[in-house]
Structures are given as C-alpha cells and as structure tokens.
Design a protein around this motif. Structure first.
Motif, PDB file in Angstrom:
ATOM      1  N   GLY A  40     -18.508  10.620  -8.088  1.00 17.77           N
ATOM      2  CA  GLY A  40     -17.140  10.102  -7.852  1.00 17.77           C
ATOM      3  C   GLY A  40     -16.555   8.588  -8.178  1.00 17.77           C
ATOM      4  O   GLY A  40     -15.609   8.534  -8.654  1.00 17.77           O
ATOM      5  N   PHE A 103     -17.748  14.056  -3.087  1.00 18.82           N
ATOM      6  CA  PHE A 103     -17.297  13.786  -4.642  1.00 18.82           C
ATOM      7  C   PHE A 103     -15.808  13.478  -4.458  1.00 18.82           C
ATOM      8  O   PHE A 103     -15.278  12.391  -5.098  1.00 18.82           O
ATOM      9  CB  PHE A 103     -17.492  14.694  -5.359  1.00 18.82           C
ATOM     10  CG  PHE A 103     -16.747  14.732  -6.663  1.00 18.82           C
ATOM     11  CD1 PHE A 103     -17.476  13.702  -7.652  1.00 18.82           C
ATOM     12  CD2 PHE A 103     -15.790  15.386  -6.950  1.00 18.82           C
ATOM     13  CE1 PHE A 103     -16.773  13.666  -9.009  1.00 18.82           C
ATOM     14  CE2 PHE A 103     -15.106  15.168  -8.303  1.00 18.82           C
ATOM     15  CZ  PHE A 103     -15.576  14.254  -9.355  1.00 18.82           C
ATOM     16  N   LEU A 104     -14.779  14.301  -3.936  1.00 24.43           N
ATOM     17  CA  LEU A 104     -13.294  14.171  -3.767  1.00 24.43           C
ATOM     18  C   LEU A 104     -12.892  12.760  -3.137  1.00 24.43           C
ATOM     19  O   LEU A 104     -12.269  11.876  -3.332  1.00 24.43           O
ATOM     20  CB  LEU A 104     -12.863  15.327  -3.302  1.00 24.43           C
ATOM     21  CG  LEU A 104     -11.455  15.503  -3.721  1.00 24.43           C
ATOM     22  CD1 LEU A 104     -11.016  15.267  -5.175  1.00 24.43           C
ATOM     23  CD2 LEU A 104     -10.820  16.815  -3.228  1.00 24.43           C
ATOM     24  N   THR A 105     -13.678  12.677  -1.885  1.00 22.78           N
ATOM     25  CA  THR A 105     -13.547  11.577  -0.982  1.00 22.78           C
ATOM     26  C   THR A 105     -13.743  10.320  -1.869  1.00 22.78           C
ATOM     27  O   THR A 105     -12.955   9.333  -1.776  1.00 22.78           O
ATOM     28  CB  THR A 105     -14.249  11.476   0.305  1.00 22.78           C
ATOM     29  OG1 THR A 105     -13.919  12.631   0.898  1.00 22.78           O
ATOM     30  CG2 THR A 105     -13.862  10.293   1.132  1.00 22.78           C
ATOM     31  N   THR A 106     -14.767  10.242  -2.541  1.00 23.81           N
ATOM     32  CA  THR A 106     -15.263   9.004  -3.362  1.00 23.81           C
ATOM     33  C   THR A 106     -14.191   8.796  -4.423  1.00 23.81           C
ATOM     34  O   THR A 106     -13.804   7.716  -4.565  1.00 23.81           O
ATOM     35  CB  THR A 106     -16.791   9.201  -3.724  1.00 23.81           C
ATOM     36  OG1 THR A 106     -17.406   9.402  -2.629  1.00 23.81           O
ATOM     37  CG2 THR A 106     -17.102   8.023  -4.597  1.00 23.81           C
ATOM     38  N   THR A 107     -13.960   9.646  -5.307  1.00 27.26           N
ATOM     39  CA  THR A 107     -13.015   9.628  -6.347  1.00 27.26           C
ATOM     40  C   THR A 107     -11.819   9.213  -6.038  1.00 27.26           C
ATOM     41  O   THR A 107     -11.164   8.344  -6.520  1.00 27.26           O
ATOM     42  CB  THR A 107     -12.908  11.084  -7.052  1.00 27.26           C
ATOM     43  OG1 THR A 107     -14.203  11.346  -7.447  1.00 27.26           O
ATOM     44  CG2 THR A 107     -11.999  10.823  -8.355  1.00 27.26           C
TER      45      THR A 107
END
Length: 191
Positions: A40, A103-107
């Motif tokens: 991410g 992943f999506l939260t980090t990105t």
C-alpha cells in the motif's frame, strides 16, 4: 542517474520522523500484516510522487528561465528549514477504525497524508530541477520505501533508537546544500 540518486537520498532522509512514517508505524501496529502495508505504501507513493514529479517537470519546462531556477533553489533552502520542524500524526487518525483491509487502508491513507507533505513538495522541486519524471519518481519512491519499510517491521522500537533530531539535521543540511548548489550554478559563480 544523478536525478535518481539525489531523489533517493533527499526523500529517505526527509521521511525519517515524517508523519507518513508515523502513519506506517500506526498501521503496522493496527493491522500486524506487513506485506499489504508495504504494498500500500508503494502504490500510494508511486502514484503521488509520479504526479508530483510530473507537475515539477511540466512547470520547469513552461517556466524555464533563470528566475525560475532561483525559485527552485530557494524552495530547497525553505525545505531545509521545514525539515527541522518535527511532524506528528493527528491524534484522530490513530483512533479511527479501518473500514477496508490493510492494503486499501494504507494506500488511501498514505496517498492523502502525503498531499502537501514535505516529501511531496521535495518531489515537485526535484522534478523541476531534473525534469526527469521517471528517475525522480523511482528515486523518491525508493527513498520512501527505505524509510518506511523498517518502520513497518520495527515500529516503535525504531523510533526509540533513531536520534530523529540528528536525522532531521542531516536532511536539512542536504536540502540546504542542494539549494545553495543550485543558487551557485544559476548565478554562474563556478563556471
């Protein structure tokens, strides 16, 4: 190659103790899944820094002139001063539960937190200086990864052991040296 090496060094040092590095630590302790967090960070950095390098490069090609080179040099000197100011992560970011996976939260979080951050501004300046979007993006992305991957794996232990004031001083000196070198080059004092 100079664009790549300079971009890597500048962002690696500038990122130490930065709010995105603190975010990496928070996400690592929240999710405890390093691979999706690292991916991410990589995805967000490539997108963000590509756009920043593109803006810098385009502005440099449109505004090519001696006065613009002075502005770029002064922006590096200003970045030196800004680097000396410690970042802190907003307290409300730490307390929000994640809606999406690691992943999506980090990105999303990294892309948004990086907006207007000193490493993004530095990427714009590097894009303007070198006018090489590929090597600037590659270098700044590598710099972000060099600073943030250890933060994901080592978290709070890294922050306890790394003297952030010393790292900030080194990063500030690097920005200052680049800014002064650009001033000297633009003024034509050395050849």
């Amino acid at each position: 190659m100079e664009a790549f090496l300079t971009s890597t060094a500048v962002v690696t040092l500038a990122e130490i103790g930065d709010k995105t590095q603190l975010l990496a630590i928070v996400l690592a302790t929240q999710f405890r899944r390093p691979v999706p967090i690292i991916l991410g960070i990589f995805a967000a950095t490539v997108a963000n820094h590509f756009l920043a390098a593109l803006v810098g490069s385009q502005v440099a090609s449109i505004l090519d002139g001696q006065w613009f080179r002075y502005i770029v040099a002064i922006s590096f000197i200003a970045m030196a001063a800004w680097t000396l100011i410690p970042d802190k992560l907003d307290d409300d970011m730490e307390s929000k539960p994640a809606r999406f996976g690691a992943f999506l939260t980090t990105t999303i979080a990294f892309f948004l937190v990086e907006m207007g951050d000193k490493t993004q501004i530095a990427t714009v300046a590097l894009g303007a200086q070198f006018e090489n979007i590929f090597y600037v993006t590659l270098g700044t992305t590598l710099g972000m990864m060099l600073a943030n991957v250890p933060a994901v794996f080592l978290g709070h232990e890294l922050i306890k052991r790394v003297p952030l004031n010393v790292v900030r001083m080194i990063a500030a000196l690097l920005f200052l040296a680049i800014g002064l070198w650009l001033l000297v080059q633009t003024a034509g004092w050395f050849g």
